[in-house]
Structures are given as C-alpha cells and as structure tokens.
Design a protein around this motif. Structure first.
Motif, PDB file in Angstrom:
ATOM      1  N   GLN A 164       0.875  -1.168   0.000  1.00  0.00           N
ATOM      2  CA  GLN A 164       0.000   0.000   0.000  1.00  0.00           C
ATOM      3  C   GLN A 164       0.918   1.226   0.000  1.00  0.00           C
ATOM      4  OE1 GLN A 164      -2.869  -0.177   3.191  1.00  0.00           O
ATOM      5  NE2 GLN A 164      -3.430  -2.291   2.722  1.00  0.00           N
ATOM      6  N   THR A 165       1.364   1.589  -1.183  1.00  0.00           N
ATOM      7  CA  THR A 165       2.453   2.555  -1.320  1.00  0.00           C
ATOM      8  C   THR A 165       1.959   3.988  -1.307  1.00  0.00           C
ATOM      9  OG1 THR A 165       3.813   0.984  -2.560  1.00  0.00           O
ATOM     10  CG2 THR A 165       4.289   3.325  -2.882  1.00  0.00           C
ATOM     11  N   GLY A 166       2.674   4.838  -0.569  1.00  0.00           N
ATOM     12  CA  GLY A 166       2.472   6.281  -0.650  1.00  0.00           C
ATOM     13  C   GLY A 166       1.236   6.788   0.075  1.00  0.00           C
ATOM     14  N   LYS A 167       0.888   8.023  -0.269  1.00  0.00           N
ATOM     15  CA  LYS A 167      -0.264   8.717   0.325  1.00  0.00           C
ATOM     16  C   LYS A 167      -1.029   9.444  -0.767  1.00  0.00           C
ATOM     17  CE  LYS A 167       0.208   8.272   4.918  1.00  0.00           C
ATOM     18  NZ  LYS A 167      -0.840   7.667   5.761  1.00  0.00           N
ATOM     19  N   ASP A 168      -2.333   9.570  -0.579  1.00  0.00           N
ATOM     20  CA  ASP A 168      -3.127  10.309  -1.557  1.00  0.00           C
ATOM     21  C   ASP A 168      -2.763  11.791  -1.579  1.00  0.00           C
ATOM     22  OD1 ASP A 168      -4.257  10.895   0.922  1.00  0.00           O
ATOM     23  OD2 ASP A 168      -6.283  10.250   0.372  1.00  0.00           O
ATOM     24  N   TYR A 169      -2.172  12.300  -0.475  1.00  0.00           N
ATOM     25  CA  TYR A 169      -1.809  13.721  -0.435  1.00  0.00           C
ATOM     26  C   TYR A 169      -0.334  13.970  -0.769  1.00  0.00           C
ATOM     27  CZ  TYR A 169      -0.631  12.396   4.411  1.00  0.00           C
ATOM     28  OH  TYR A 169      -0.137  11.762   5.543  1.00  0.00           O
ATOM     29  N   PHE A 170       0.451  12.914  -0.985  1.00  0.00           N
ATOM     30  CA  PHE A 170       1.790  13.138  -1.549  1.00  0.00           C
ATOM     31  C   PHE A 170       1.634  13.522  -3.018  1.00  0.00           C
ATOM     32  CE2 PHE A 170       4.129   9.930   1.460  1.00  0.00           C
ATOM     33  CZ  PHE A 170       4.057  10.859   2.484  1.00  0.00           C
ATOM     34  N   ASN A 171       2.533  14.379  -3.506  1.00  0.00           N
ATOM     35  CA  ASN A 171       2.446  14.743  -4.913  1.00  0.00           C
ATOM     36  C   ASN A 171       3.001  13.624  -5.800  1.00  0.00           C
ATOM     37  OD1 ASN A 171       5.324  15.115  -5.179  1.00  0.00           O
ATOM     38  ND2 ASN A 171       5.113  17.150  -4.254  1.00  0.00           N
ATOM     39  N   PHE A 172       2.837  13.788  -7.102  1.00  0.00           N
ATOM     40  CA  PHE A 172       3.253  12.744  -8.034  1.00  0.00           C
ATOM     41  C   PHE A 172       4.728  12.410  -7.869  1.00  0.00           C
ATOM     42  CE2 PHE A 172       4.906  10.999 -11.929  1.00  0.00           C
ATOM     43  CZ  PHE A 172       3.913  10.136 -12.359  1.00  0.00           C
ATOM     44  N   HIS A 173       5.569  13.415  -7.763  1.00  0.00           N
ATOM     45  CA  HIS A 173       7.011  13.186  -7.648  1.00  0.00           C
ATOM     46  C   HIS A 173       7.336  12.389  -6.395  1.00  0.00           C
ATOM     47  CE1 HIS A 173      11.310  13.807  -7.863  1.00  0.00           C
ATOM     48  NE2 HIS A 173      11.291  14.379  -6.674  1.00  0.00           N
ATOM     49  N   GLN A 174       6.704  12.723  -5.279  1.00  0.00           N
ATOM     50  CA  GLN A 174       6.983  12.007  -4.034  1.00  0.00           C
ATOM     51  C   GLN A 174       6.592  10.532  -4.151  1.00  0.00           C
ATOM     52  OE1 GLN A 174       4.698  14.711  -1.563  1.00  0.00           O
ATOM     53  NE2 GLN A 174       6.550  15.370  -0.493  1.00  0.00           N
ATOM     54  N   ASN A 175       5.380  10.269  -4.639  1.00  0.00           N
ATOM     55  CA  ASN A 175       4.969   8.875  -4.790  1.00  0.00           C
ATOM     56  C   ASN A 175       5.838   8.150  -5.808  1.00  0.00           C
ATOM     57  OD1 ASN A 175       2.841   8.561  -2.906  1.00  0.00           O
ATOM     58  ND2 ASN A 175       1.459   9.692  -4.241  1.00  0.00           N
ATOM     59  N   GLN A 176       6.268   8.859  -6.851  1.00  0.00           N
ATOM     60  CA  GLN A 176       7.148   8.236  -7.842  1.00  0.00           C
ATOM     61  C   GLN A 176       8.483   7.834  -7.211  1.00  0.00           C
ATOM     62  OE1 GLN A 176       8.329  10.658 -11.222  1.00  0.00           O
ATOM     63  NE2 GLN A 176       8.459   8.836 -12.526  1.00  0.00           N
ATOM     64  N   LEU A 177       8.994   8.633  -6.300  1.00  0.00           N
ATOM     65  CA  LEU A 177      10.222   8.273  -5.597  1.00  0.00           C
ATOM     66  C   LEU A 177      10.044   6.967  -4.824  1.00  0.00           C
ATOM     67  CD1 LEU A 177      11.418  11.748  -4.244  1.00  0.00           C
ATOM     68  CD2 LEU A 177      12.470  10.389  -6.073  1.00  0.00           C
ATOM     69  N   LEU A 178       8.868   6.762  -4.239  1.00  0.00           N
ATOM     70  CA  LEU A 178       8.591   5.517  -3.530  1.00  0.00           C
ATOM     71  C   LEU A 178       8.529   4.339  -4.496  1.00  0.00           C
ATOM     72  CD1 LEU A 178       5.858   6.851  -1.078  1.00  0.00           C
ATOM     73  CD2 LEU A 178       8.213   6.240  -0.491  1.00  0.00           C
ATOM     74  N   PHE A 179       7.856   4.519  -5.629  1.00  0.00           N
ATOM     75  CA  PHE A 179       7.816   3.459  -6.632  1.00  0.00           C
ATOM     76  C   PHE A 179       9.227   3.126  -7.133  1.00  0.00           C
ATOM     77  CE2 PHE A 179       3.381   5.173  -7.691  1.00  0.00           C
ATOM     78  CZ  PHE A 179       2.736   4.171  -6.980  1.00  0.00           C
ATOM     79  N   ASP A 180      10.033   4.150  -7.365  1.00  0.00           N
ATOM     80  CA  ASP A 180      11.405   3.935  -7.845  1.00  0.00           C
ATOM     81  C   ASP A 180      12.236   3.182  -6.808  1.00  0.00           C
ATOM     82  OD1 ASP A 180      10.778   5.256 -10.181  1.00  0.00           O
ATOM     83  OD2 ASP A 180      11.749   7.141  -9.617  1.00  0.00           O
ATOM     84  N   LEU A 181      12.054   3.533  -5.540  1.00  0.00           N
ATOM     85  CA  LEU A 181      12.770   2.847  -4.472  1.00  0.00           C
ATOM     86  C   LEU A 181      12.360   1.379  -4.420  1.00  0.00           C
ATOM     87  CD1 LEU A 181      14.563   2.672  -1.976  1.00  0.00           C
ATOM     88  CD2 LEU A 181      12.660   3.622  -0.629  1.00  0.00           C
ATOM     89  N   ALA A 182      11.060   1.116  -4.535  1.00  0.00           N
ATOM     90  CA  ALA A 182      10.584  -0.273  -4.531  1.00  0.00           C
ATOM     91  C   ALA A 182      11.194  -1.050  -5.688  1.00  0.00           C
ATOM     92  CB  ALA A 182       9.063  -0.305  -4.606  1.00  0.00           C
ATOM     93  N   SER A 183      11.304  -0.432  -6.847  1.00  0.00           N
ATOM     94  CA  SER A 183      11.909  -1.100  -8.011  1.00  0.00           C
ATOM     95  C   SER A 183      13.370  -1.453  -7.757  1.00  0.00           C
ATOM     96  CB  SER A 183      11.798  -0.208  -9.247  1.00  0.00           C
ATOM     97  OG  SER A 183      10.453  -0.057  -9.638  1.00  0.00           O
TER      98      SER A 183
END
Length: 268
Positions: free
Chosen positions: A93-112
């Motif tokens: 359950q990655t990220g937050k609905d109130y994080f911006n696109f760049h912030q959530n993308q950083l989480l996706f990139d880290l997971a990768s």
C-alpha cells in the motif's frame, strides 16, 4: 494460465498454526500477511507455513508517516525486512493520496531498486488513502510509469468514485493490463465491503466486480501467466456490525472461502 489463492491473516483470532491448518484444509495456496522485525518470530511463521506447504505473500500497509522524508526511510526499512522472508512477492500500500506525483514516484522507484537487489517482486495496491487511491489517478501513474505492476482491489474505487465505475472504462482497462494480483473484496458505492456477497440485494454489485475480474483473467489467459488472488474480506470496521452489541453481520472466514470457491468455479 494458473490461478492461486491466498487467505488474509487480517482478522484472524486463532493461533497461527491452527489458522494455517484451516487455510490448507479450505484449499488455499498460501497466506498474505506482514512479517515481524523479530527474526525468531518471522522464522516461526515461515516454519509453520512450510509445515502446511503454504506460500507467503508479504504485505506492507504501515504507511503512517505524514512527513515524506520520514515516510520513505520507514518504507525502505519495511520492504527490506519483508524481502528477507523470501515471499513469492511483496504487496504494498504505497504512498499517500496527499503526496504529490514526484513524491509517490520516488517511492515506486525505491521499490523497483529493492526488487532488483533482492530478486523479490514488489507490486502496489489500489487502496484508499494511498498513492493509487482512485482510478483516474492510477491511470496517470500507469501512463507515466509503464512498468508499474499493481494489486487490483477495485472495491476501494467503487467507494472512492461513489459509483459502479461505468464512467471509468479507460482507466480500469489500463489498470487491468498492469494487474498481477487481485484482492477479491466486493465493495459498493457507499463502502468498501458488502455485508454478504451472496445476498440478492448485492447481486448487481457482485456482477459488476466479476465483469472486471473476468477481464483480468482473460488477460492472464492470453499471456499464459499466473494470477494470484487474496480473498480479502475483512473484519470490523470493514465488516458491518450491529449497533451496541458490535456483532458482525457476516462471517469473515466463510465469506472469504465463498469468494475463493466462486473464482474456482468461474475460472478453473
């Protein structure tokens, strides 16, 4: 193609050994759950799963931190700990609905990066309050991050969009192409979980879910890939209860077994 089924640990009140015994007897292939930071406790879990020949889907849901810098540090800590258990994959359950696109993308990139380093696949769940909380938002992420793979828990989107998603065709069609795993909970426009999916008053809602799940199955059949399904009806507060007594209006275990058998009858 092959479909494999997993029981959620969420809501279980039995000793873990007894729960695993019931899971195996019901016909599941494994369990979806979080693991502990305590090495001995995790090893006991893994030994019990092995005893009953059950697989592990590791689960991350602890995205509590409002501050992004703190959030990403703990996100990495949890994912690396889950990977140590060598699950078949990690569902996040990655990220937050109130994080911006760049912030959530950083989480996706880290997971990768963690997936590449550990060899454990990490996929991301469509869940209220998280990065993939809505169909149209998920569509944007999938268009911009085309290698993103997801757990489709479409019950959340019924609730978020307050509809049966008839007007979200394009977004859901794209999500289906990126779906590796399903949470087969049945939601409705005013909530994430019906009280009893077999009840006639929920027939149209169940059929709406099945129409999307049919497309997921068709995609995996076409690609000859394995689809995994966790029957994730949950306890209170997902499970509606009576006032004052707090007695549940349905039996979580029986509903989840019904959902597994419904999928087996329909797709196998």
């Amino acid at each position: 193609m092959k479909i494999k089924f997993y029981a959620p640990l969420w809501g279980n009140t039995l000793p873990f050994d007894a729960f695993c015994q019931n899971v195996k007897a019901a016909g599941y292939d494994g369990i979806e759950m979080a693991t502990s930071f305590d090495t001995d406790e995790t090893q006991t879990i893994l030994n019990t799963l092995a005893k009953y020949n059950l697989e592990l889907i590791a689960q991350y849901w602890q995205s509590y931190e409002q501050d992004f810098e703190e959030h990403i540090i703990n996100y990495e800590k949890y994912l690396r700990n889950l990977a140590k258990a060598k699950p078949i994959f990690i569902n996040c359950q990655t990220g937050k609905d109130y994080f911006n696109f760049h912030q959530n993308q950083l989480l996706f990139d880290l997971a990768s990066r963690i997936a590449a380093e550990t060899g454990i696949k990490i996929i991301h769940e469509t869940h209220r309050g998280k990065s993939l909380f809505a169909a149209h938002i998920t569509h944007e992420y999938l268009m911009k991050i085309p290698d993103l793979r997801i757990t489709l828990d479409i019950s959340h989107w019924y609730n978020v969009h307050e509809s049966l998603l008839d007007d979200q065709q394009e977004a859901i069609d794209l999500a289906i192409l990126h779906t590796d795993h399903i949470h087969s909970r049945v939601g409705h426009p005013e909530g994430p979980q019906v009280n009893e999916p077999q009840a006639p008053e929920w027939k149209s809602v169940l059929e709406a879910h099945l129409s999307w799940w049919d497309k997921v199955v068709e995609t995996h059949q076409r690609n000859n890939t394995t689809l995994t399904v966790t029957t994730e009806f949950g306890p209170y507060p997902y499970m509606p209860v009576l006032p004052l007594t707090q007695m549940p209006l349905g039996n979580q275990w029986e509903i989840n077994v019904f959902m597994m058998n419904l999928f087996k009858k329909r797709y196998l």
